[in-house]
Design a protein around this motif. Structure first.
Motif, PDB file in Angstrom:
ATOM      1  N   THR A 569      60.716  43.341  -1.855  1.00  0.00           N
ATOM      2  CA  THR A 569      61.541  42.401  -2.618  1.00  0.00           C
ATOM      3  C   THR A 569      61.830  42.873  -4.040  1.00  0.00           C
ATOM      4  O   THR A 569      62.457  42.148  -4.804  1.00  0.00           O
ATOM      5  CB  THR A 569      60.844  41.030  -2.675  1.00  0.00           C
ATOM      6  N   CYS A 570      61.362  44.046  -4.398  1.00  0.00           N
ATOM      7  CA  CYS A 570      61.555  44.536  -5.768  1.00  0.00           C
ATOM      8  C   CYS A 570      63.040  44.819  -6.021  1.00  0.00           C
ATOM      9  O   CYS A 570      63.699  45.526  -5.258  1.00  0.00           O
ATOM     10  CB  CYS A 570      60.738  45.805  -5.985  1.00  0.00           C
ATOM     11  N   SER A 571      63.566  44.262  -7.105  1.00  0.00           N
ATOM     12  CA  SER A 571      64.967  44.509  -7.464  1.00  0.00           C
ATOM     13  C   SER A 571      65.089  45.792  -8.268  1.00  0.00           C
ATOM     14  O   SER A 571      64.091  46.334  -8.760  1.00  0.00           O
ATOM     15  CB  SER A 571      65.511  43.335  -8.279  1.00  0.00           C
ATOM     16  N   CYS A 572      66.304  46.262  -8.412  1.00  0.00           N
ATOM     17  CA  CYS A 572      66.531  47.505  -9.168  1.00  0.00           C
ATOM     18  C   CYS A 572      66.110  47.346 -10.623  1.00  0.00           C
ATOM     19  O   CYS A 572      65.531  48.263 -11.222  1.00  0.00           O
ATOM     20  CB  CYS A 572      68.000  47.907  -9.083  1.00  0.00           C
ATOM     21  N   ASP A 613      68.959  46.804  -3.534  1.00  0.00           N
ATOM     22  CA  ASP A 613      68.183  45.572  -3.501  1.00  0.00           C
ATOM     23  C   ASP A 613      69.068  44.510  -2.854  1.00  0.00           C
ATOM     24  O   ASP A 613      70.159  44.820  -2.343  1.00  0.00           O
ATOM     25  CB  ASP A 613      67.712  45.164  -4.905  1.00  0.00           C
ATOM     26  N   HIS A 659      65.630  49.344   3.956  1.00  0.00           N
ATOM     27  CA  HIS A 659      65.521  48.150   3.105  1.00  0.00           C
ATOM     28  C   HIS A 659      65.839  46.893   3.917  1.00  0.00           C
ATOM     29  O   HIS A 659      66.766  46.140   3.585  1.00  0.00           O
ATOM     30  CB  HIS A 659      66.483  48.239   1.911  1.00  0.00           C
ATOM     31  N   SER A 662      66.194  43.330   2.215  1.00  0.00           N
ATOM     32  CA  SER A 662      67.330  43.063   1.327  1.00  0.00           C
ATOM     33  C   SER A 662      68.511  42.435   2.053  1.00  0.00           C
ATOM     34  O   SER A 662      69.437  41.932   1.416  1.00  0.00           O
ATOM     35  CB  SER A 662      67.776  44.366   0.652  1.00  0.00           C
TER      36      SER A 662
END
Length: 1140
Positions: A569-572, A613, A659, A662
């Protein structure tokens, strides 16, 4: 003296109101009276004959030693002004007849000109008047009559060059120029000393100290070029050609002077340039280097036309690109950049020379060729032609990392400038559009440095990660659509590798959460080694990774940051913050260069999701929707809407593997549902696969999507294309909890509707049924058995309802094959999938099905029908169907490289030597190299693997290969030369790769294996003498190849090889004689050691063979050929195997 200064009556006539000027009066009074005298002379002109006669004694009096050596500078200045006016009034004849007096006067006047230096002085106007008067009258020309006039001129020139400064106006400079140019142009010549006084101001050191003196000399030389050129030529001739450096103190600065003179006016060097051509051919490397540096500046300067005006010198200079002296070649290459930028018309001349230098043995030169071309291209792409860019392209595969890096980074910068930013329009963008593909192709290289640089280039230049999400995804969307297939594969592999590394780091963090134990430490060590292999310089990286692991163990906050970085779940934006935070914690302010931190940054850059993401996936989906609606900029970006949509789906499909989290949004899935309804089969297939990869939470979180998706999947499984049907079944099995019900709803109607009389409607149902039986074998065991027995085998495979038309082809595409054959192909696939589903249970049905497939494989049939079917059951590499070779090699490689197949299957690669297509042989060799390297690396990394060397050690493929070649259907006669040549080529195809290195004395080990095989029999046909004869013949050929290619094979083998008992019987006591062993006199050839067959006593034994063996007994026990046959075969083996 009194005679010289008095009238006839003994008195000096002074102007009215001026009293006598003698040493008896005060200095102030003298100055006052001199000013009145100055005023009088200023007002006089040359026509005043009476006054000239009247004041002649005064003129003589003012030139006396009393005034010329007066200590007061104001007195001296006033006297100098008077003398200057006197020369003006009495011109052209001066009142002073003594040469010595004239010399003293002009030296005196010259000394007074130093007062020009201070423009703020109250007396500056008088100094200016003095200069103006001297220049206007050209008073110094009187000195031409003096023998030592050169001393006066040198002093004058030095004085003027020393006093000029930036506070002077143009009039001062103009008068100085007039004064000096008249001396140069009206004299008989310029002496070397006088020339030095001018040229010294051009030397860089002086130029930097007094820019105004340089400018003055520059203008002076321009004005006097016609006169002074001969003097300059003489100077350079003395120094350059005759080597007389003593003629001038400036001799050591000749090249600097030539450069400056050329910049001032090339005509000054008309006679000097041929001298430089002479110097270019000097035997002294350093001298050539100096001349090359000089000419590089002359040819490369912006306004220079020297190359066109002096073609011989230009051609001679170009020859220095091939100079034997490395610094000369290097300097020549550096020059090319300025030349390309300032003189594009010379690019054609430079191209061929840069081509040669791009392959220079010196790394620095190859590097600078790239820098030269890229620098010019970044200035203006029109400056470099396609050929020059091609040189850079070639260097991306240079053997040196520094050169490869420069080439790759240079191309990346060009792509960003001209393609992403579009700084020079569409034409320029088209010219460098190949760069993106080329850079991504480099990801196929084995070096981890290359892979990491490609990843960096992708993140910074191809799709800059610092762009806003929408702009970044647009860039990625159209990049992916415009890549060639190989570049697409490389990009997919890059994401796959990054994702795999993220998984390794995630597993490492999971190990940190477990209690400390020996097993945990061992697993952690293995994981650290795996991570280190994905970083530059794995040897050093291991130490840094261990250190980083210790820091992770001690710092819980650091672990939490790393966990956030690799979480799905980590965003850019979060990733960027995490990377900076981790780097900040590990940074050491006291250590400017921190290799540990650099290595950690490499790791973080590889695992950080800087591009993709949830927001990015949403942006990609919106772009694809615009393409579907026809509102996107597809055509403007050079991509057709259909290509954009299909490529966009393929991109999303790839990202769904790396991913998947996402994708989890209703908006994204709604767009994918829209794609499922499109007519394009490929688009729908990709959309189903995306659902399969990402839809694990659809059932619980998005019921509306679920209710819409299920009917579509059912429809695709029943009536879609075969590929869609396959993906639909797998999608249902992957994402729904009630998959048994869903699959049953598909299985039952399809199984009831099977009709062999309509084969074109069978293909999709057979595909769906096959995959259902593979995914849920227990659920459909009974009905599937009935379908297989009653329909697949009896009704479909055993009956031919149509007769195929022979077209003479060995292989035909699907479009040219009858529907019945295609249906039978899918039926066979169904049988295989059914078997795969039953692989874990011992079923009689499975055994009977395997026998059926084996029988079909062995049976021969019509080429256009049965051979096509045969390839889907399984294949052997000897089938002479071209497209099967490549497919089979790829599948074989894929399974071997994952260690899913036993080592014996690698022996099949030896048969690739028979492939007539060079490219396919090269591909097979690469596959072989990859397999061997992976197995060796696996043994090194896993200590427990030493217990399974028989199934892992690449050298153990030799007995399997020998056995396979002995059973080659093409190998029918042991004495047939052509067949032996084929056997030799097949053996060498494998042995060449295995013998690249002699690790652990592997050459002797392989030789020992071949020798030991001759002590055994073929386990499959132990009593067939002909079969064993072929086996020993292949062994002899293998021994010939090993002996001829390695001088190290005669060493003692480190251990006794173990032969696979499945193929070879236990060794016997009698030792067989080789086919070559019957020849008593060994043959030899120039440049090669003769191969001498060792006797039985010298030959090593296989396992469990300890007793001494009698060679003669061995010769008699396996004597299959007559003596004549032995001689014939030996002769051909030696000549054909060794020398062809």
């Amino acid at each position: 003296m009194k005679k010289e200064v008095t009238n006839a009556d003994g008195k000096i006539a002074y102007p009215p109101g001026v009293k006598e000027i003698t040493d008896k009066i005060t200095t102030d009074e003298m100055i006052k009276r001199l000013k009145m005298v100055v005023k009088t002379f200023m007002d006089m002109d040359q026509d005043s004959e009476d006054e000239k006669q009247q004041y002649l004694p005064l003129a003589l009096h003012l030139a006396s030693e009393f005034f010329l050596r007066n200590p007061n500078k104001d007195v001296r200045l006033l006297v100098a002004c008077c003398l200057a006016d006197i020369f003006r009034i009495y011109a052209p004849e001066a009142p002073y007849t003594s040469h010595d007096k004239l010399k003293d006067i002009f030296l005196f006047i010259t000394r007074q000109l130093k007062g020009l230096e201070d423009t703020k002085s109250p007396q500056f106007n008088r100094y200016f008047y003095l200069l103006e008067n001297l220049a206007w009258v050209k008073s110094y020309n009187i000195c031409f009559e003096l023998e030592d006039c050169n001393e006066i001129f040198i002093q004058l020139f030095r004085t003027l060059f020393s006093v000029i400064n930036n506070s002077h106006n143009k009039k001062v400079q103009m008068h100085m120029l007039d004064l000096m140019s008249s001396i140069i142009m009206e004299g008989d010549g310029v002496t070397q000393e006088l020339l030095d006084s001018i040229l010294i101001n051009l030397i860089p050191a002086h130029k930097n100290l007094n820019k105004q003196s340089f400018d003055l000399a520059k203008v002076l030389l321009k004005r006097t070029v016609q006169t002074i050129e001969a003097c300059i030529a003489n100077f350079f001739n003395q120094v350059l050609v005759l080597g007389r450096s003593s003629v001038s103190d400036l001799s050591e600065h000749v090249f600097d002077l030539i450069q400056e003179l050329f910049a001032i006016d090339p005509h000054l060097l008309l006679s000097v340039m041929p001298q430089l051509e002479f110097k270019l051919k000097s035997n002294d490397g350093e001298e050539r280097l100096a001349v090359v540096r000089l000419l590089a500046k002359l040819f490369g300067s912006k306004d220079s036309d020297l190359a066109t005006q002096n073609r011989p010198l230009w051609q001679c200079f170009l020859g220095r690109f091939n100079d034997i002296h490395v610094p000369v070649r290097l300097e020549s290459v550096k020059f090319a950049s300025h030349c390309l930028m300032n003189h594009p018309d010379l690019a054609k001349d430079l191209t061929e020379y840069l081509k040669v230098r791009s392959h220079d043995p010196e790394e620095a030169i190859r590097h600078d060729v790239i820098v030269t071309i890229i620098t010019a291209a970044k200035r203006d792409l029109a400056l470099v032609n396609d050929q020059l860019l091609g040189f850079v392209r070639e260097r991306t595969l240079d053997k040196r990392w520094r050169v490869r890096k420069e080439a790759m980074m240079g191309l990346a910068q060009l792509y960003k400038k001209y393609c992403l930013h579009g700084e020079a329009g569409k034409e320029a963008a088209e010219k460098v559009s190949w760069i993106k593909d080329k850079l991504l192709h480099i990801y196929y290289q084995n070096s981890i440095d290359d892979k990491l640089l490609v990843e960096k280039i992708f993140a910074q230049y191809l799709v800059p990660h610092n762009l806003e999400t929408e702009e970044r995804m647009k860039c990625l969307y159209y990049l992916y659509a415009s890549l060639d297939p190989n570049a697409v594969k490389a990009l997919n592999e890059m994401w796959k590798c990054q994702n795999m590394l993220r998984s390794h780091v995630r597993e490492l963090l999971d190990l940190h959460k477990q209690p400390t134990s020996e097993a945990n430490c061992s697993a952690m060590f293995g994981k650290l080694m795996t991570i280190a292999k994905n970083l530059p310089d794995p040897g050093k990286a291991q130490d840094f990774v261990k250190k980083f692991n210790q820091v992770l163990g001690d710092d819980e906050k650091l672990r939490s940051q790393l966990e956030l970085l690799i979480s799905p779940t980590c965003s850019c934006k979060q990733a960027d913050v995490c990377v900076r935070e981790i780097a900040r914690k590990l940074a050491n302010p006291k250590q400017p260069t921190n290799p540990f931190l650099e290595m950690v940054k490499f790791l973080l850059e590889r695992i950080a999701p800087v591009h993709i993401d949830s927001e990015a996936i949403s942006a990609l989906v919106k772009l694809m929707n615009k393409s579907i609606e026809g509102t996107a900029d597809d055509e403007e970006e050079g991509v057709s809407p259909d290509t954009a949509i299909r490529s966009g789906l393929e991109l999303l499909k790839v990202l769904s593997f790396t991913h998947p989290t996402s994708f989890h949004s209703a908006e994204t899935y709604e767009s994918l549902l829209q794609c499922l309804r499109m007519e394009d089969d490929k688009v729908a297939e990709a959309a189903i696969q995306i659902f399969r990869n990402t839809g694990h939470k659809i059932e619980t979180d998005l019921p509306q999507i679920r209710s819409t998706l299920i009917p579509i999947l059912h429809q695709k499984a029943k009536r879609g294309t075969p590929h869609q049907a396959k993906q639909a079944v797998h999608c249902i099995h992957a994402i729904f909890t009630n998959k048994e019900v869903q699959l049953a709803q598909i299985f039952e109607p399809l199984s009831r509707s099977l009709n062999a009389d309509v084969p074109e409607q069978l293909i999709t149902p057979l595909v769906s049924l096959g995959h259902i039986s593979m995914l849920a074998p227990d659920q459909f065991a009974s009905p599937m058995k009935s379908v297989v027995a009653n329909f697949i085998v009896k009704d479909l495979l055993m009956n031919d309802r149509s007769t195929g038309e022979k077209n003479g082809k060995l292989w035909s595409p699907d479009e040219e094959v009858s529907p019945e054959v295609l249906a039978k192909v899918q039926a066979i696939k169904l049988l295989v999938r059914w078997l795969l589903g039953m692989k874990n249970n011992q079923s009689k049905s499975a055994n009977s099905t395997l026998r059926l497939l084996s029988a079909m494989l062995v049976s021969e049939g019509d080429l256009t029908e049965q051979k096509r079917i045969r390839t889907y059951i399984g294949t052997i590499y000897l089938i002479n169907i071209e497209c099967l070779r490549q497919i089979f090699a790829q599948k074989l490689h894929k399974a071997l490289v994952k260690l899913l197949l036993p080592l014996e299957y690698m022996a099949i690669f030896a048969l690739c030597a028979k492939d007539p297509v060079k490219e396919r042989r090269a591909h097979a060799r690469q596959c072989l190299l990859k397999n061997i390297s992976i197995r060796r690396e696996y043994i090194k990394q896993n200590p427990m693997a030493t217990e399974k060397l028989l199934s892992l050690l690449p050298e153990y493929v030799v007995p399997y290969m020998i056995h396979l070649l002995a059973h080659d259907p093409d190998f029918t006669r042991s004495q047939d030369v052509d067949q032996l040549r084929d056997i030799k080529e097949c053996l060498w195809f494998m042995l060449e790769v295995l013998m690249t290195k002699n690790e652990n004395n592997s050459h002797a080990f392989m030789k020992k294996m071949a020798e030991n095989i001759k002590l055994t029999k073929d386990a499959q046909s132990p009593d067939e003498s002909k079969m064993n004869e072929k086996l020993y013949t292949v062994c002899d050929v293998a021994l010939c190849v090993i002996n001829s290619k390695s001088a190290l094979c005669n060493a003692d083998s480190p251990k006794d090889p173990v032969l696979p008992m499945k193929f070879f019987t236990q060794p016997e006591k009698p030792k067989p004689a080789g086919v070559l062993g019957a020849v008593n006199k060994p043959l030899s050839a120039t440049g090669r050691k003769p191969y001498v067959r060792s006797t039985g006593a010298e030959t090593g034994s296989n396992i469990n063979v300890n007793s001494e063996l009698n060679p003669s007994t061995g010769n008699r026990s396996r004597q299959f050929f007559s003596p004549l046959v032995f001689v014939t075969i030996t002769h051909y083996l030696v000549h054909l195997l060794f020398f062809t």
